[in-house]
Design a protein around this motif. Structure first.
Motif, PDB file in Angstrom:
ATOM      1  N   ASP A 104     115.532  43.369  70.047  1.00  0.00           N
ATOM      2  CA  ASP A 104     115.721  43.944  68.738  1.00  0.00           C
ATOM      3  C   ASP A 104     114.534  43.729  67.992  1.00  0.00           C
ATOM      4  OD1 ASP A 104     118.356  44.448  69.159  1.00  0.00           O
ATOM      5  OD2 ASP A 104     119.354  42.845  68.279  1.00  0.00           O
ATOM      6  N   ALA A 105     113.626  42.504  68.026  1.00  0.00           N
ATOM      7  CA  ALA A 105     112.417  42.243  67.222  1.00  0.00           C
ATOM      8  C   ALA A 105     111.095  43.155  67.569  1.00  0.00           C
ATOM      9  CB  ALA A 105     112.237  41.003  67.400  1.00  0.00           C
ATOM     10  N   ILE A 106     111.099  43.146  69.295  1.00  0.00           N
ATOM     11  CA  ILE A 106     109.680  43.880  69.727  1.00  0.00           C
ATOM     12  C   ILE A 106     110.173  45.207  70.094  1.00  0.00           C
ATOM     13  CG2 ILE A 106     108.932  41.600  69.833  1.00  0.00           C
ATOM     14  CD1 ILE A 106     109.427  42.254  73.187  1.00  0.00           C
ATOM     15  N   GLY A 107     111.252  45.499  70.330  1.00  0.00           N
ATOM     16  CA  GLY A 107     111.511  46.794  70.954  1.00  0.00           C
ATOM     17  C   GLY A 107     111.834  46.827  72.563  1.00  0.00           C
ATOM     18  N   ILE A 108     112.475  47.687  73.066  1.00  0.00           N
ATOM     19  CA  ILE A 108     112.873  47.746  74.454  1.00  0.00           C
ATOM     20  C   ILE A 108     111.610  47.868  75.209  1.00  0.00           C
ATOM     21  CG2 ILE A 108     113.616  50.072  74.503  1.00  0.00           C
ATOM     22  CD1 ILE A 108     114.853  47.334  76.907  1.00  0.00           C
ATOM     23  N   GLU A 109     110.766  48.885  74.822  1.00  0.00           N
ATOM     24  CA  GLU A 109     109.612  49.273  75.752  1.00  0.00           C
ATOM     25  C   GLU A 109     108.590  48.132  75.835  1.00  0.00           C
ATOM     26  OE1 GLU A 109     108.586  52.282  77.078  1.00  0.00           O
ATOM     27  OE2 GLU A 109     110.232  53.291  76.057  1.00  0.00           O
ATOM     28  N   ALA A 110     108.343  47.229  74.861  1.00  0.00           N
ATOM     29  CA  ALA A 110     107.502  45.846  74.904  1.00  0.00           C
ATOM     30  C   ALA A 110     108.513  44.869  75.625  1.00  0.00           C
ATOM     31  CB  ALA A 110     107.145  45.438  73.588  1.00  0.00           C
ATOM     32  N   ALA A 111     109.852  44.852  75.462  1.00  0.00           N
ATOM     33  CA  ALA A 111     110.427  43.874  76.417  1.00  0.00           C
ATOM     34  C   ALA A 111     110.370  44.262  78.085  1.00  0.00           C
ATOM     35  CB  ALA A 111     112.057  43.931  75.820  1.00  0.00           C
ATOM     36  N   VAL A 112     110.433  45.394  78.249  1.00  0.00           N
ATOM     37  CA  VAL A 112     110.438  45.996  79.519  1.00  0.00           C
ATOM     38  C   VAL A 112     108.828  45.475  80.259  1.00  0.00           C
ATOM     39  CG1 VAL A 112     110.551  47.937  81.197  1.00  0.00           C
ATOM     40  CG2 VAL A 112     112.337  47.452  79.640  1.00  0.00           C
ATOM     41  N   ALA A 113     108.103  45.838  79.228  1.00  0.00           N
ATOM     42  CA  ALA A 113     106.558  45.605  79.840  1.00  0.00           C
ATOM     43  C   ALA A 113     106.459  44.132  80.023  1.00  0.00           C
ATOM     44  CB  ALA A 113     105.612  45.657  78.750  1.00  0.00           C
ATOM     45  N   ARG A 114     107.049  43.157  79.265  1.00  0.00           N
ATOM     46  CA  ARG A 114     107.135  41.755  79.625  1.00  0.00           C
ATOM     47  C   ARG A 114     107.690  41.399  80.812  1.00  0.00           C
ATOM     48  NH1 ARG A 114     108.234  38.315  73.784  1.00  0.00           N
ATOM     49  NH2 ARG A 114     106.592  39.556  72.622  1.00  0.00           N
ATOM     50  N   ILE A 115     108.769  41.926  80.940  1.00  0.00           N
ATOM     51  CA  ILE A 115     109.773  41.481  82.287  1.00  0.00           C
ATOM     52  C   ILE A 115     108.973  41.999  83.400  1.00  0.00           C
ATOM     53  CG2 ILE A 115     111.917  42.250  83.400  1.00  0.00           C
ATOM     54  CD1 ILE A 115     113.174  42.529  80.650  1.00  0.00           C
ATOM     55  N   ARG A 116     108.291  43.117  83.263  1.00  0.00           N
ATOM     56  CA  ARG A 116     107.427  43.719  84.454  1.00  0.00           C
ATOM     57  C   ARG A 116     106.338  42.813  84.731  1.00  0.00           C
ATOM     58  NH1 ARG A 116     108.737  50.127  83.366  1.00  0.00           N
ATOM     59  NH2 ARG A 116     110.429  50.041  84.718  1.00  0.00           N
ATOM     60  N   ALA A 117     105.768  42.131  83.777  1.00  0.00           N
ATOM     61  CA  ALA A 117     104.697  41.264  83.745  1.00  0.00           C
ATOM     62  C   ALA A 117     105.008  40.115  84.550  1.00  0.00           C
ATOM     63  CB  ALA A 117     103.758  41.179  82.290  1.00  0.00           C
ATOM     64  N   ARG A 118     106.204  39.287  84.207  1.00  0.00           N
ATOM     65  CA  ARG A 118     106.657  38.238  85.009  1.00  0.00           C
ATOM     66  C   ARG A 118     107.099  38.655  86.204  1.00  0.00           C
ATOM     67  NH1 ARG A 118     111.649  36.228  83.420  1.00  0.00           N
ATOM     68  NH2 ARG A 118     110.939  34.265  83.962  1.00  0.00           N
ATOM     69  N   GLY A 119     107.097  39.954  86.703  1.00  0.00           N
ATOM     70  CA  GLY A 119     107.139  40.280  88.217  1.00  0.00           C
ATOM     71  C   GLY A 119     108.480  40.573  88.620  1.00  0.00           C
ATOM     72  N   GLU A 120     109.467  40.995  87.750  1.00  0.00           N
ATOM     73  CA  GLU A 120     110.800  41.099  88.035  1.00  0.00           C
ATOM     74  C   GLU A 120     110.781  42.806  87.877  1.00  0.00           C
ATOM     75  OE1 GLU A 120     114.108  39.302  86.404  1.00  0.00           O
ATOM     76  OE2 GLU A 120     113.140  37.459  85.621  1.00  0.00           O
ATOM     77  N   LYS A 121     111.639  43.157  88.985  1.00  0.00           N
ATOM     78  CA  LYS A 121     111.871  44.634  88.919  1.00  0.00           C
ATOM     79  C   LYS A 121     112.999  45.085  87.897  1.00  0.00           C
ATOM     80  CE  LYS A 121     113.223  48.069  92.098  1.00  0.00           C
ATOM     81  NZ  LYS A 121     113.787  48.304  93.424  1.00  0.00           N
ATOM     82  N   VAL A 122     112.652  46.086  87.142  1.00  0.00           N
ATOM     83  CA  VAL A 122     113.516  46.679  86.149  1.00  0.00           C
ATOM     84  C   VAL A 122     113.891  47.912  86.727  1.00  0.00           C
ATOM     85  CG1 VAL A 122     114.008  47.352  83.765  1.00  0.00           C
ATOM     86  CG2 VAL A 122     112.497  45.373  84.387  1.00  0.00           C
TER      87      VAL A 122
END
Length: 78
Positions: free
Chosen positions: A60-78
């Motif tokens: 909610d705070a950073i937005g879905i685009e930034a959140a997905v970018a963080r998840i992908r940076a951790r190496g998880e598949k989305v």
């Protein structure tokens, strides 16, 4: 469903359940995991994320685009 947050990486922690007589038995503290579907405009599709309650507030705070970018940076598949 595994009890870990895709965004924050929170996993179960372990400790002791202490009875009234102070006998200790091991227990597990699970994070508050929710499954939520978000619309990802850049890809034109929905993504279903497994998030903790804190992860939901982070999206909610950073937005879905930034959140997905963080998840992908951790190496998880989305």
């Amino acid at each position: 469903m595994s009890a870990h947050c895709q965004l924050t990486g929170r996993k179960p922690s372990f400790g002791n359940a202490i009875s009234h007589s102070h006998r200790r038995t091991s227990r597990r503290f699970d994070p508050n995991i929710q499954r939520k579907r978000y619309w990802l405009p850049s890809e034109g599709r929905y993504v279903r994320l497994t998030l903790s309650a804190k992860g939901l507030r982070t999206v909610d705070a950073i937005g879905i685009e930034a959140a997905v970018a963080r998840i992908r940076a951790r190496g998880e598949k989305v």
